[in-house]
Design a protein around this motif. Sequence first.
Motif, mmCIF file in Angstrom:
data_model
loop_
_atom_site.group_PDB
_atom_site.id
_atom_site.type_symbol
_atom_site.label_atom_id
_atom_site.label_comp_id
_atom_site.label_asym_id
_atom_site.label_seq_id
_atom_site.Cartn_x
_atom_site.Cartn_y
_atom_site.Cartn_z
ATOM 1 N N ALA A 56 59.651 29.748 23.985
ATOM 2 C CA ALA A 56 60.959 29.741 24.645
ATOM 3 C C ALA A 56 60.866 29.137 26.037
ATOM 4 C CB ALA A 56 61.526 31.161 24.711
ATOM 5 N N VAL A 57 59.792 29.446 26.755
ATOM 6 C CA VAL A 57 59.616 28.919 28.116
ATOM 7 C C VAL A 57 59.422 27.404 28.067
ATOM 8 C CG1 VAL A 57 58.036 28.895 30.099
ATOM 9 C CG2 VAL A 57 58.762 31.079 29.120
ATOM 10 N N ALA A 58 58.539 26.955 27.174
ATOM 11 C CA ALA A 58 58.270 25.514 27.085
ATOM 12 C C ALA A 58 59.519 24.761 26.625
ATOM 13 C CB ALA A 58 57.101 25.255 26.135
ATOM 14 N N ALA A 59 60.261 25.327 25.678
ATOM 15 C CA ALA A 59 61.470 24.666 25.180
ATOM 16 C C ALA A 59 62.500 24.510 26.297
ATOM 17 C CB ALA A 59 62.069 25.460 24.020
ATOM 18 N N ALA A 60 62.621 25.536 27.138
ATOM 19 C CA ALA A 60 63.620 25.483 28.213
ATOM 20 C C ALA A 60 63.250 24.452 29.276
ATOM 21 C CB ALA A 60 63.780 26.870 28.841
ATOM 22 N N LEU A 61 61.951 24.215 29.469
ATOM 23 C CA LEU A 61 61.510 23.349 30.572
ATOM 24 C C LEU A 61 61.139 21.931 30.131
ATOM 25 C CD1 LEU A 61 59.253 25.868 32.563
ATOM 26 C CD2 LEU A 61 61.602 25.197 33.088
ATOM 27 N N LYS A 62 61.261 21.647 28.838
ATOM 28 C CA LYS A 62 60.671 20.390 28.342
ATOM 29 C C LYS A 62 61.345 19.131 28.899
ATOM 30 C CE LYS A 62 62.915 19.856 23.795
ATOM 31 N NZ LYS A 62 63.939 20.943 23.850
ATOM 32 N N ASN A 63 62.595 19.218 29.345
ATOM 33 C CA ASN A 63 63.283 18.015 29.832
ATOM 34 C C ASN A 63 63.493 17.974 31.348
ATOM 35 O OD1 ASN A 63 63.541 16.868 27.243
ATOM 36 N ND2 ASN A 63 65.270 18.224 26.813
ATOM 37 N N VAL A 64 62.964 18.965 32.071
ATOM 38 C CA VAL A 64 63.226 18.961 33.516
ATOM 39 C C VAL A 64 62.317 17.953 34.218
ATOM 40 C CG1 VAL A 64 63.988 21.373 33.528
ATOM 41 C CG2 VAL A 64 61.585 20.829 34.065
ATOM 42 N N LYS A 65 62.798 17.468 35.378
ATOM 43 C CA LYS A 65 61.987 16.526 36.161
ATOM 44 C C LYS A 65 61.014 17.277 37.070
ATOM 45 C CE LYS A 65 65.179 12.597 36.231
ATOM 46 N NZ LYS A 65 66.222 11.916 37.028
ATOM 47 N N ILE B 274 50.917 37.896 44.463
ATOM 48 C CA ILE B 274 49.909 36.900 44.817
ATOM 49 C C ILE B 274 48.633 37.269 44.063
ATOM 50 C CG2 ILE B 274 49.065 38.130 46.883
ATOM 51 C CD1 ILE B 274 49.209 35.372 48.331
ATOM 52 N N SER B 275 47.905 36.271 43.603
ATOM 53 C CA SER B 275 46.655 36.528 42.885
ATOM 54 C C SER B 275 45.511 35.945 43.688
ATOM 55 C CB SER B 275 46.675 35.878 41.496
ATOM 56 O OG SER B 275 47.686 36.420 40.707
ATOM 57 N N PRO B 276 44.934 36.738 44.587
ATOM 58 C CA PRO B 276 43.894 36.200 45.470
ATOM 59 C C PRO B 276 42.749 35.561 44.685
ATOM 60 C CG PRO B 276 44.523 38.417 46.151
ATOM 61 C CD PRO B 276 45.166 38.170 44.818
ATOM 62 N N GLY B 277 42.406 34.356 45.056
ATOM 63 C CA GLY B 277 41.262 33.683 44.437
ATOM 64 C C GLY B 277 41.559 32.973 43.141
ATOM 65 N N ALA B 278 42.771 33.152 42.601
ATOM 66 C CA ALA B 278 43.114 32.535 41.315
ATOM 67 C C ALA B 278 43.602 31.105 41.531
ATOM 68 C CB ALA B 278 44.188 33.357 40.612
ATOM 69 N N PRO B 279 43.560 30.273 40.479
ATOM 70 C CA PRO B 279 44.108 28.911 40.619
ATOM 71 C C PRO B 279 45.595 28.916 40.945
ATOM 72 C CG PRO B 279 42.830 29.127 38.608
ATOM 73 C CD PRO B 279 42.980 30.505 39.165
ATOM 74 N N GLY B 280 46.278 29.998 40.655
ATOM 75 C CA GLY B 280 47.700 30.135 40.975
ATOM 76 C C GLY B 280 48.116 31.565 40.695
ATOM 77 N N PRO B 281 49.283 31.993 41.216
ATOM 78 C CA PRO B 281 49.721 33.359 40.935
ATOM 79 C C PRO B 281 50.047 33.567 39.452
ATOM 80 C CG PRO B 281 51.387 32.154 42.168
ATOM 81 C CD PRO B 281 50.193 31.280 42.107
ATOM 82 N N ALA B 282 50.235 34.818 39.045
ATOM 83 C CA ALA B 282 50.245 35.191 37.628
ATOM 84 C C ALA B 282 51.336 34.499 36.812
ATOM 85 C CB ALA B 282 50.390 36.710 37.509
ATOM 86 N N LEU B 283 52.579 34.595 37.288
ATOM 87 C CA LEU B 283 53.668 34.030 36.491
ATOM 88 C C LEU B 283 53.540 32.503 36.411
ATOM 89 C CD1 LEU B 283 56.261 34.567 34.892
ATOM 90 C CD2 LEU B 283 57.548 34.404 37.035
ATOM 91 N N PHE B 284 53.174 31.885 37.543
ATOM 92 C CA PHE B 284 52.959 30.429 37.566
ATOM 93 C C PHE B 284 51.900 30.032 36.537
ATOM 94 C CE2 PHE B 284 50.196 27.019 39.224
ATOM 95 C CZ PHE B 284 51.083 25.956 39.186
ATOM 96 N N SER B 285 50.781 30.753 36.547
ATOM 97 C CA SER B 285 49.689 30.424 35.621
ATOM 98 C C SER B 285 50.132 30.566 34.173
ATOM 99 C CB SER B 285 48.480 31.314 35.891
ATOM 100 O OG SER B 285 47.992 31.071 37.186
ATOM 101 N N ASP B 286 50.960 31.579 33.905
ATOM 102 C CA ASP B 286 51.447 31.785 32.540
ATOM 103 C C ASP B 286 52.408 30.672 32.100
ATOM 104 O OD1 ASP B 286 49.948 34.007 32.354
ATOM 105 O OD2 ASP B 286 51.600 35.445 32.288
ATOM 106 N N VAL B 287 53.297 30.274 33.005
ATOM 107 C CA VAL B 287 54.244 29.198 32.677
ATOM 108 C C VAL B 287 53.467 27.905 32.430
ATOM 109 C CG1 VAL B 287 56.150 27.777 33.544
ATOM 110 C CG2 VAL B 287 56.175 30.255 33.908
ATOM 111 N N LEU B 288 52.495 27.646 33.304
ATOM 112 C CA LEU B 288 51.645 26.464 33.149
ATOM 113 C C LEU B 288 50.940 26.502 31.789
ATOM 114 C CD1 LEU B 288 50.943 24.068 35.021
ATOM 115 C CD2 LEU B 288 48.940 25.361 35.771
ATOM 116 N N GLY B 289 50.404 27.663 31.451
ATOM 117 C CA GLY B 289 49.714 27.832 30.167
ATOM 118 C C GLY B 289 50.655 27.599 28.996
ATOM 119 N N ALA B 290 51.891 28.089 29.118
ATOM 120 C CA ALA B 290 52.873 27.919 28.039
ATOM 121 C C ALA B 290 53.177 26.441 27.820
ATOM 122 C CB ALA B 290 54.155 28.681 28.380
#
Lengths: 399, 109
Positions: free
Chosen positions: A309-318, A327-343
């Motif tokens: 659902a996340v990928a489908a909603a974002l597939k056409n955005v610029k 905040i996720s100290p030491g992580a490549p990005g915070p939690a929700l960001f990392s999950d969206v990126l993964g999706a």
Amino acid sequence: MKLLTRKVVGLTGDGAAAEAMRQIDPDVVAAYPITPQTEIVEKFAEYVAGGLVNTEFICVESEHSAISACCGSSAAGARTVTATSSQGLALMHEMLYIAAANRLPIVMINVNRALSAPLNIHNDQSDTFGSRDAGWIQLYCENVQEVYDTTIQGIRIAEHPEVQLPVMVCLDGFILSHSMERLELLSDAEVKDFIGAFRPRTNLLDFDKPITLGAAAMPEYYFEHRFAQSYALDRALERVVAVDQEFGAKFARSYGVVEAYRMDDAELAVVTLGSLAGTTKFVVDRFREEGVKAGSLKIKLFRPFPIEAVAAALKNVKAAAVLEKAISPGAPGPALFSDVLGALYHQGVKASLISYVAGLGGRDVPPKSITRIYNHLQQIAETGRIGRILNYLDLRGWQ
Amino acid sequence: MKDDSIRKLDKAKLPAWDEIPLGWALLSEGSDDFKTGGWRSQHPVLDPEKCTSCLFCWIYCPDSAIRVKDGKMAGFDESLCKGCGICSTECPQGAIKMAEGAGALKEGE
């Protein structure tokens, strides 16, 4: 003229959660007070004292004991509800994993509050994000009506025979927990009918059929057990959708696992959850008035993460930004960001995605600040250059 | 899931992930399949003269290591007793004493 068919009341988020609990009338509630969740337990204790519920209310000495008592009562075959926040959830941490792994359908209302140190009682989502790998279903609420509806839905989701997992209903501290909003209540009979009778899978008190729950599993069993649990959580997504649809068909309110707001032709999007989703919609409307193709995506279901659902909603955005209060100290990005990126990666969607951390420790995130995120996204869309990926909204000294 | 029933694990065949009982709920009265006797560095010694078969030891034993026959205390299960000493602490009659070493756990030793 639209006639009101339902009881309309003014309640705070905590009040709405307590009212839902009254109507659910759980067999057992074991809870410990903590700001800003206290009013839930306080109000529910009044219902118990006044004989409005049949619940066995267990006053415990800590949150670790609260969730331990909940694990015991749920395993013994009792419909079990609890509520906590922040440090309380942190103290529950080890038992959260046990509740999920033993497949105990406990419903917990968590009022999102920052974690110490420094001590802070105000809202952010670092408490429940810290529990994201515990194996619980996590649902986030945008407003008080949603708190009420989601608590009732939570019982059905947790107890579904194919789910049998604990559910966390998350609401933002003070912003929702202590803000009075208008909401429509269901009747007691409607709630009772919707949740149905609890049909427990385990009954530790059945002496004619003794069972062991919580036995050790050595290396030759543990991996398979943990995968089975993880698989069940992934599959729970379908049940969350089905329960929400049934709720919508009966009571004309439904939320989806994500809510794509003005996303059909959107070029710029902010992905967020909780009460921030409401503020973001307000900002989207303003940009739309100016002819900017802005949209927003609310994540209602955070665990299991709605990848498709996340990928489908974002597939056409610029360009898109993930806005979150943790905040996720030491992580490549915070939690929700990392999950969206993964999706997006899972679904083969390439999008210009940046992260914004905001509002830690209850700092207000007003529309004018979210406006700056859309301005930033406009720049990215025009130039095609992402620039800095990790950004911090209204952080003094950060440019 | 193929199997969400509560059952006794078939140890002869290791189950695949979708054959694992839901929530690891097992049809068993305790962890008697898991032999913890090898952990023992102390062992309990029963004084049958003092024992009244109140079965406090049976209730408190975390490992099903108290043998009961016809409602009477009947010694210890060598394969399960890990020598924790809880029975000795809880016995109201002082009928169970702990001794050094793994021991053979014969009744009345």
